[in-house]
Design a protein around this motif. Structure first.
Motif: not given
Lengths: 182, 224, 211
Positions: C188-189, B85, B47, B77, C192, B145, B79, B149, C194-199, B103, B72, B97-98, B101, B49, B69
């Motif tokens: 790890d954090l 996470q 993905n 993903f 995590a 979480g 962990f 998404l 970035e994997a959830r789309g944080y940019d 929007k 992802r 949260f996701g 992010a 990372l 982007r």
């Protein structure tokens, strides 16, 4: 600009300061008062994260104390504590971490524990006292030389903390996990 | 489909994957391998990372290097350790949260969070601090979480390693029920028996590839 | 995390955090500007009024105040003994600050942590022109709150491990593994998030079309 990793590091070190406040104080054998390790965390934030990130980490912590989380040693917190006689010693932490980091970025970039000790003393002790003592003098209506004299009792403990911070930072540097400019 | 073309990956001087080419088209895929076999690295390449030292990874034709982007958004993903996470203090905030992010509009976020709270049995923890949950509940929250998404692919990195037997079974059931393409890195051989395909990795090379009925015994034999 | 907040149904609790913090600031400035005794009296009266209006148990509030008051009293007694004359002035100064600390404590006891954090985030919005990104500050504050209990646990755990090995006195031996753990956790954090789309590039910008 702060990367995701920078944000995470700032938050984790701020949380470390909180975690250190939750742990029981560490007995230091020959000193009568057990020391809390929080200023040690401030020194480490500076030497390991550098000026900007270290300063932000300590700032986050102070903000959460102000917001009412009982994060200072002994479960204290809130604006009252920050305005109290010892408040200046805590409010100076963001500057202390920043100065420690700024000095470390210039004079202690390798694993030399003596240099790390020196920057920890200047940033983590001198800056903290420079903020804390005038504040104490103001709040307690105490002449500044008396406030200074009273604070000297904490110098031996703080020097030991700077020593521990230096050895620990040197250990992390030698492990090669996080160079200061990473 | 996720496609890897001549992937080589190294951390500094240390090579972990050697000239790997794979087309992942099945719905349930397991990646097996011992510690240090390169399986976690492989999962993280899928993905974007991490980006490969050489070669390309493409998800539905999107290159992880240039379309990180978009990739992802498509590939979720999960962990191994839920503690690192879950990023927000309470369950509800973390689920959002996701989505934030990304929007998404507020009402869409609220709708999806409410749906996830119900679907994964997290409703009663809604406002609870995440650190007060048990290990199994945390893992459930971490998975939720990601699923909230609505990714087309979900990669799990050793999702059952830190769980007790009861929670392990819960997570396995949850994986079985997912409509998405699922790729699982694991040591948990029971979990993968009904998968469509299992790859065995050793020293950064694929040493067995096929239905689990064939590759799992080969893997056990190699562990010797 | 509940913090020091003490829930009651009261108009003081219902006031927005910004009003309380702004009020505290104003009163502090006013009290410090007034001549000593008047300042102390004003702050004390306001403090008492807020205490009653907030329906807080006086005992609990005073318990929060014990540490600074004991310290101030000790310092003051020390002063009076050594200096002899001029102690009235010091007494007034101490009373003035004790009253202000009471007020500040009342703000903390009547305001939820998250309301205060939200306020800080809005205040950071004002700093946007000088390069502060309020969305990033907000994320860092949330991450910190999330990870404080975890790091408290880590500190305890590492200490126990050291004690088990009999090296408890060597404090550096406590910090190296702790720091190494934190730095791996950071990896790890970061993954995590970035994997959830944080940019971080588009944090805080609405409808960003970058990349």
């Amino acid at each position: 600009m702060l990367s995701t990793r920078d944000l995470v590091l700032c938050a984790l070190f701020a949380a470390l300061l909180g975690g250190l406040g939750m742990a029981p104080p560490i007995p230091l054998g020959f000193l009568p008062v057990p020391v809390t390790a929080q200023t040690l965390g401030v020194m480490l934030a500076g030497t390991i994260l550098g000026a900007k990130r270290g300063g932000i980490a300590a700032l986050l912590f102070v903000m959460l104390v102000a917001a009412g989380l009982p994060l200072l040693a002994g479960g204290r917190g809130g604006i009252g504590v920050l305005m109290g006689p010892t408040g200046g010693f805590v409010l100076s932490w963001p500057v202390a971490a920043f100065v420690t980091g700024w000095l470390a970025e210039r004079f202690a970039t390798n694993a030399n524990p003596i240099r790390l000790f020196a920057v920890s003393v200047v940033g983590g002790i001198l800056v903290v006292y420079a903020g804390g003592i005038p504040w104490l003098s103001l709040v307690a209506g105490l002449p500044i030389e008396k406030a200074l004299f009273g604070s000297l009792a904490f110098v031996p403990g703080d020097l030991i903390k700077a020593g521990v911070a230096a050895v620990a930072a040197s250990g992390v540097r030698r492990a090669g996990i996080l160079p200061i400019h990473a | 489909m996720i496609e890897l073309r001549s992937i080589t990956h190294a951390y500094g001087e240390r090579p972990v994957l050697h000239d790997l080419s794979l087309r992942l088209t099945e719905r349930r895929i397991a990646i097996l391998g011992g510690n240090g076999s390169g399986k976690s690295t492989l999962a993280r390449l899928l993905n974007g990372l991490i980006l490969p030292t050489a070669g390309t990874v493409a998800v539905d034709g999107l290159d992880t290097r240039s379309d990180g982007r978009a990739v992802r958004q498509r590939v979720g993903f999960v962990f191994q350790n839920p503690d690192t996470q879950i990023v927000y203090p309470t369950v509800e905030e973390d689920l959002a949260f996701g989505l934030k992010a990304r929007k998404l509009p507020k009402d869409e976020i609220a709708r999806r969070v409410a749906g996830a709270l119900e679907r994964y049995g997290l409703d009663r923890y809604r406002h609870q601090p995440a650190h007060q949950m048990s290990g199994g509940e945390k893992q459930l929250l971490a998975i939720a979480g990601v699923l909230v998404l609505e990714p087309a692919y979900v990669i799990f990195d050793e999702p059952t390693t830190l769980l007790d037997l009861r929670n392990r079974r819960k997570v396995i059931e949850l994986l079985r029920g997912l409509p998405q393409t699922v790729i699982v890195v694991t040591h948990d051989l029971d979990m993968v028996r009904d998968f469509d395909r299992a790859l065995v990795l050793e020293d950064g090379r694929v040493v067995a590839d096929g239905p689990p009925a064939e590759t799992v015994p080969a893997y056990i034999e190699r562990l010797g | 995390m509940l913090g020091l907040y003490l829930h009651r149904e009261s108009p003081v609790h219902r006031l927005p955090a910004g009003a309380k913090l702004g009020g505290l600031l104003l009163v502090t400035v006013a009290v410090l500007a007034l001549p000593g005794a008047w300042g102390a009296l004003t702050a004390g009266l306001i403090g008492a009024a807020v205490l009653v209006a907030a329906r807080l148990p006086a005992g609990r509030v005073l318990a929060e105040l014990r540490a600074p008051v004991v310290m101030l009293t000790l310092l003051f007694g020390f002063q009076a003994l050594l200096a002899g004359g001029g102690w009235e002035e010091t007494a007034v100064a101490v009373a003035r600050f004790a009253a202000l600390i009471l007020l500040a404590t009342l703000v903390t006891l009547t305001t939820r942590v998250m309301d205060m954090v939200d306020l800080f985030e809005r205040l950071f919005g004002l700093l946007r022109p000088v390069g502060v990104n309020p969305a990033k500050m907000a994320l860092m504050l949330a991450l910190t709150i999330r990870f404080i209990p975890l790091l408290g646990e880590q500190v305890r755990e590492v200490r126990m491990a050291q004690r088990a090995r009999g090296v408890e006195r060597n404090i550096a031996a406590l910090f190296v593994p702790l720091l190494v753990k934190i730095l791996t956790m950071a990896d790890d954090l970061t993954a995590a998030l970035e994997a959830r789309g944080y940019d971080p590039a588009d944090a805080g910008t609405k409808n960003s079309t970058q990349r």
